[in-house]
Design a protein around this motif. Structure first.
Motif, short mmCIF file in Angstrom:
data_model
loop_
_atom_site.label_atom_id
_atom_site.label_comp_id
_atom_site.label_asym_id
_atom_site.label_seq_id
_atom_site.Cartn_x
_atom_site.Cartn_y
_atom_site.Cartn_z
N ALA A 1 0.84 -1.19 0.00
CA ALA A 1 0.00 0.00 0.00
C ALA A 1 0.88 1.25 0.00
O ALA A 1 2.02 1.22 0.45
N SER A 2 0.31 2.34 -0.50
CA SER A 2 1.09 3.59 -0.58
C SER A 2 1.49 4.09 0.80
O SER A 2 2.42 4.89 0.92
N SER A 3 0.80 3.65 1.84
CA SER A 3 1.14 4.07 3.20
C SER A 3 2.18 3.17 3.84
O SER A 3 2.58 3.40 4.98
N HIS A 4 2.62 2.13 3.12
CA HIS A 4 3.61 1.22 3.66
C HIS A 4 4.89 1.97 3.99
O HIS A 4 5.30 2.87 3.26
N ARG A 5 5.53 1.60 5.08
CA ARG A 5 6.71 2.35 5.52
C ARG A 5 7.89 2.23 4.57
O ARG A 5 8.83 3.03 4.64
N LEU A 6 7.88 1.22 3.70
CA LEU A 6 8.96 1.08 2.73
C LEU A 6 8.70 1.87 1.45
O LEU A 6 9.58 1.97 0.60
N PHE A 7 7.50 2.40 1.29
CA PHE A 7 7.18 3.13 0.07
C PHE A 7 7.98 4.42 0.01
O PHE A 7 8.06 5.17 0.99
#
Length: 816
Positions: free
Chosen positions: A162-168
């Protein structure tokens, strides 16, 4: 460790699988941490990052790994020579190649092409990749697919998130255009997140394109006519893992196109849109599901040719209608440490055991063993913890680390020999070997290099990168996203790219160490400063060659170091250079630990730390209390946001919030306003009714956790009213409807009782308009009247029941 494998490029022709590792990044995103050693030797969870990459490649059956290095090449070579990778028992051979004249990633790869050491398909990755995968099956599928599509030159390993993922990557927005039946990559559109692009440029050839003709072969009849792709996918939910399977043609094309500087933005993008090149690129997407490809490749491996080869029989693989191979997504962890924001995210994944078996207690090096404790705390036997110290929730304590009484450490990694004094807080930070934290100091979401000394009452705000041997304090606050080094920056160019092509790629910078001139240790009249400076003198620096003048207002009276200031980059011919220096700085901040899109206003390159005298006079209690309040509310808001966007479960969030609350001594009253505010901010104002029900129901457990008693329910109504009345994000014509809907939904969800709503309403009628919005009161007047009538009806029903009981008693008495 996996045995050496052979790949079959043609029937009967076997070659050992090789890997090319890019140790240099040609950017300054880790500076000043990488001034004294190559970036790949910086510790990640107290293990040099290159070790994770080499373990990953060895587990994938790689026979030989070639590390391309430039900056601090002698230190990397010395490390490899003394490591386990040079032992006779190691199945994978590791060699280093120095390319001092290289100025970019693609330039370094051209040197490999010149040496002719790569003659078959190989794995290409950075020296900062962390993965628990075995790539042998993906290599097999890549090679097998070349029999179907002779123009294939690369398979990129991507990760779904997801765009909110901390790896994004928060600094750019990438859209991948993929033909779903074959996983062929048709185009990649990458644009910076600042300023946000209003549209996406998609080439027409990516939407309607002709697939290559398929030749007849075993298990597939082939086709004599070109076919059109029935559909394409536009995906903005993919993360580049910085791992690719490449054919030798990749290196030859880089040599022919000397203007290519970076992989994704130059090589991949231009290859896909070129009218002259017929080369194709495929994508393999990790989704966490089971591996259909793995089962097919394992069953078919060596079925046709025998031996230890990696090419499966083509008939065992799922063939699409157009003749391509469907790369079935499979589980596994893969990520690249492109910047300090990714460094933080991957560290959390390792500590949280998301990349198992890669975790701190399975140390891949020969260092001391770590033991796992409750709350994901890892310790070595030589750790000292004060009886009154607090160490909890995702912490690694390195050898001989010391945490004194009344000190708190959580969500952090401490290297070897680190010391945290009493009444200090280390939160979400990474301390390299030999760091000391003075009494009453606070370090939040920052990275401190080796032998950094933080003296008494120092507050280091989030996003700071402190280089080796710096001294800070006492009694100062270091502004958020500051970069401080022991040596003087001679020049700083604007933000440039990461290794594999994120925003602003195409670095022309020289060796990282060439941008700086050595600085001498000052002998100040102040004996204390002289003592600290002599202790922190970096190896190889001349001593007492002159007197240095430090910014004592920023670094403290005993401070030793230099604050970096970003300057606008000089003119460049590269198309993707950003002319605005301030925008460059904001992009850099977005790629720094502790950052988010709401913080870009902190990235002004010319921001000076102008504190009043009383702001520098920190007391341990004041700094500690202020930190606890700010940190708890910030972490709570991020956790709630993660639940709302689906990247975190409600149970995981509850566990995290309990840890935050205990660590910061926060009570339930602190939770209620933050939870309600985040929920209200997440409601879609264009569809208030449906969005409010969905949003509030999603975090219902969290809402009820902070709202229990009647007084808390009354307070909750007041919080909702103040938000709806004062939030600048809400249009005036929506405020009343939003307030009414939220109160009604909370009532329907049994969060608010009717008596609490009526009580708040009656009290608010008597308050002046400045304390409460009477316009909002009018919107729920009918609802309150309904609640009052409902209460009256209930009372009447109770009276009727009582009367019936009395009549029954009278009848029974008369019968007697």
């Amino acid at each position: 460790m996996a045995p050496k494998k052979a790949i079959v490029t043609k029937v009967g022709e076997e070659k050992e699988l090789k890997a090319v590792v890019l140790a240099d990044s040609f950017d300054d995103l880790f500076q000043p941490l990488a001034l004294n050693k190559p970036r790949c030797l910086l510790p990640l969870c107290n293990v040099p990052m290159i070790e994770y990459t080499l373990e990953f490649l060895a587990a994938s059956g790689v026979a030989e790994t070639i590390i391309i290095c430039k900056s601090h090449s002698e230190k990397l070579q010395a490390y490899i020579r003394q490591s386990k990778w040079r032992r006779s028992s190691t199945p994978m051979k590791v060699n280093t190649t120095v390319t001092q004249s290289a100025t970019s990633v693609c330039d370094a790869l051209r040197k490999i092409d010149d040496s002719s050491v790569i003659t078959s398909d190989f794995i290409l990755c950075t020296g900062l990749v962390v993965s628990n995968m075995n790539l042998s099956e993906l290599v097999a599928a890549h090679i097998a697919n070349k029999s179907n599509d002779r123009n294939q030159i690369m398979t990129m390993l991507l990760r779904e998130a997801a765009s909110s993922h901390r790896l994004f990557d928060k600094s750019d927005e990438s859209v991948y255009i993929i033909e779903p039946s074959t996983s062929r990559l048709l185009a990649v559109n990458t644009s910076p997140s600042l300023p946000r692009a209003q549209n996406v440029d998609i080439p027409t050839s990516a939407i309607i394109y002709k697939m290559p003709k398929a030749e007849p072969r075993a298990g597939f009849a082939g086709t004599n006519e070109s076919v059109y792709s029935p559909e394409v996918e536009l995906r903005a939910d993919l993360i580049d893992t910085h791992v690719s399977i490449c054919s030798p043609e990749v290196l030859s094309q880089l040599t022919e196109n000397f203007d290519y500087q970076v992989m994704r933005r130059d090589f991949v993008h231009r290859t896909l849109v070129s009218d002259l090149l017929s080369s194709t690129i495929y994508a393999h997407i990790l989704t966490g599901s089971s591996s259909a490809l793995s089962e097919a490749a394992s069953a078919a491996t060596t079925a046709a040719i025998g031996g230890d080869a990696l090419v499966p029989a083509l008939g065992a693989l799922d063939l699409a209608a157009g003749g391509g191979i469907t790369y079935a997504s499979h589980s596994g962890y893969a990520a690249g440490v492109a910047d300090t924001a990714a460094y933080d995210a991957i560290s959390r994944d390792l500590i949280g055991r998301w990349a198992y078996p890669l975790c701190p207690d399975s140390n891949p090096t020969d260092g001391p063993p770590y033991s796992y404790h409750r709350g994901a705390v890892y310790k070595t036997p030589s750790v000292f913890l004060g009886r009154e110290s607090r160490v909890d929730h995702h912490v690694i304590l390195g050898p001989n680390s010391h945490v004194a009484d009344h000190a708190r450490v959580f969500d952090s990694v401490l290297g070897s020999g680190c010391r945290v004094s009493g009444h200090s807080v280390v939160s979400g930070s990474y301390l390299f070997d030999g760091v000391s934290i003075g009494r009453g100091s606070v370090v939040e979401k920052s990275i401190l290099g080796e032998r950094v000394a933080v003296l008494e009452n120092v507050v280091i705000e989030r996003g700071c990168l402190i280089g080796d041997d710096v001294i800070l304090g006492p009694n100062v606050r270091i502004a958020a996203f500051s970069r401080i080094s022991r040596r003087t920056p001679q020049s700083l160019q604007a933000l440039e790219s990461n290794d594999f092509g994120s925003y602003s790629e195409g670095s022309d910078s020289d060796d990282e160490s060439d941008e700086f001139v050595d600085a001498d240790i000052a002998m100040d009249k102040d004996q204390s400063r002289a003592s600290h400076a002599s202790m922190s003198s970096p190896a190889g620096l001349p001593s007492s060659a002159g007197t240095e003048v430090f910014d004592t207002q920023t670094l403290g009276a005993l401070g030793v170091g230099y604050v970096w200031t970003d300057e606008a980059g000089d003119d460049s011919d590269l198309e993707d250079d950003v002319a605005d220096g301030e925008m460059d700085s904001q992009i850099r901040v977005l790629r720094t630990i502790g950052s988010n899109l709401r913080d870009v206003e902190l990235a002004n390159a010319d921001l000076a730390v102008e504190e009043s005298a009383d702001q520098h006079e920190w007391q341990p209690e004041n700094a500690f209390v202020q930190y606890s309040q700010e940190h708890f509310e910030h972490e709570l808001a991020l956790t709630i946001g993660a639940v709302l966007d689906g990247s975190r479960t409600i149970d995981m969030a509850m566990t995290d919030i309990r840890s935050f609350r205990m660590a910061c001594n926060a009570n339930q009253d602190r939770i209620r306003p933050v939870v309600l505010a985040e929920a209200l901010n997440a409601i879609d104002l264009a569809a208030v009714s449906s969005s409010a029900k969905k949003t509030l129901a999603k975090i219902l457990q969290l809402i009820k956790w902070g709202i229990g008693s009647g007084a808390e329910q009354v307070d909750a109504v007041g919080i909702v009213e103040r938000h709806c009345a004062l939030s600048p994000a809400i249009d005036d014509d929506v405020r009343g409807r939003l307030f009414k809907v939220v109160v009604c939904v909370l009532y329907e969800l049994d969060v608010l009782e009717d008596l609490a709503i009526i009580s708040w309403y009656n009290r608010s009628l008597k308050r002046p308009d400045g304390d409460v919005s009477h316009k909002l009161l009018d919107t729920i007047e009918a609802f309150v009247d309904m609640l009052n009538e409902s209460d009256d009806d209930d009372d009447d029903d109770d009276d009727d029941d009582n009367n019936d009981d009395e009549s029954d008693d009278e009848e029974s008495s008369s019968e007697e």
